[in-house]
Motif scaffolding. Sequence first.
Motif, PDB file in Angstrom:
ATOM      1  N   PHE A  52      52.176  51.884   0.226  1.00 59.73           N
ATOM      2  CA  PHE A  52      51.837  53.166  -0.391  1.00 59.73           C
ATOM      3  C   PHE A  52      51.302  54.151   0.641  1.00 59.73           C
ATOM      4  CE2 PHE A  52      52.712  51.009  -4.089  1.00 59.73           C
ATOM      5  CZ  PHE A  52      52.234  51.562  -5.263  1.00 59.73           C
ATOM      6  N   SER A  53      51.632  55.403   0.443  1.00 57.86           N
ATOM      7  CA  SER A  53      51.054  56.493   1.221  1.00 57.86           C
ATOM      8  C   SER A  53      49.574  56.620   0.872  1.00 57.86           C
ATOM      9  CB  SER A  53      51.783  57.801   0.882  1.00 57.86           C
ATOM     10  OG  SER A  53      51.017  58.919   1.265  1.00 57.86           O
ATOM     11  N   ASN A  54      48.781  57.097   1.806  1.00 54.86           N
ATOM     12  CA  ASN A  54      47.363  57.365   1.515  1.00 54.86           C
ATOM     13  C   ASN A  54      47.210  58.417   0.433  1.00 54.86           C
ATOM     14  OD1 ASN A  54      46.274  55.508   3.330  1.00 54.86           O
ATOM     15  ND2 ASN A  54      46.400  56.952   5.017  1.00 54.86           N
ATOM     16  N   TYR A  55      48.250  59.210   0.225  1.00 50.79           N
ATOM     17  CA  TYR A  55      48.203  60.317  -0.740  1.00 50.79           C
ATOM     18  C   TYR A  55      49.024  60.035  -2.004  1.00 50.79           C
ATOM     19  CZ  TYR A  55      46.459  62.291   3.537  1.00 50.79           C
ATOM     20  OH  TYR A  55      45.734  62.491   4.679  1.00 50.79           O
ATOM     21  N   ALA A  56      49.332  58.767  -2.236  1.00 49.79           N
ATOM     22  CA  ALA A  56      50.146  58.384  -3.397  1.00 49.79           C
ATOM     23  C   ALA A  56      49.435  58.745  -4.699  1.00 49.79           C
ATOM     24  CB  ALA A  56      50.439  56.887  -3.365  1.00 49.79           C
ATOM     25  N   ILE A  57      50.235  58.864  -5.747  1.00 47.30           N
ATOM     26  CA  ILE A  57      49.712  59.138  -7.087  1.00 47.30           C
ATOM     27  C   ILE A  57      50.255  58.060  -8.036  1.00 47.30           C
ATOM     28  CG2 ILE A  57      51.568  60.761  -7.604  1.00 47.30           C
ATOM     29  CD1 ILE A  57      49.532  62.317  -9.321  1.00 47.30           C
TER      30      ILE A  57
END
Length: 119
Positions: free
Chosen positions: A27-32
């Motif tokens: 996952f990206s650090n900015y995932a939602i």
Amino acid sequence: MTTQQTASRLVELCRSGDFETAQKDLFSNYAISIEPHATPAFDKETKGLDAILEKGKKFDSMVEKRHGITISDPLIATNSFACIMTMDVTMKEGGRMQMAELCVYEVKDGEVISEHFFM
């Protein structure tokens, strides 16, 4: 990592019950993370990897026992994939239940940037 590679790894880790590693590694650090609706336990939207990891820990704390989990092979599109996840769990409050959801993931630059669950 391609969308196919990301999907295959996520499904592999989730089938073994290692959701946290899947999130940390893919996952990206900015995932939602988007749920079907808000509940007393969870907001409709959770933003950021740290908050998503905390959401997973909260869910785990609500589970008394896991009886089984099934995750379908992923269906792949260019920048997204979907799979069906079913869980047989006994909740600390609420007893044993079968949960089934369609999980849709969006991928950018080899990282999951969103997950959206449909029941």
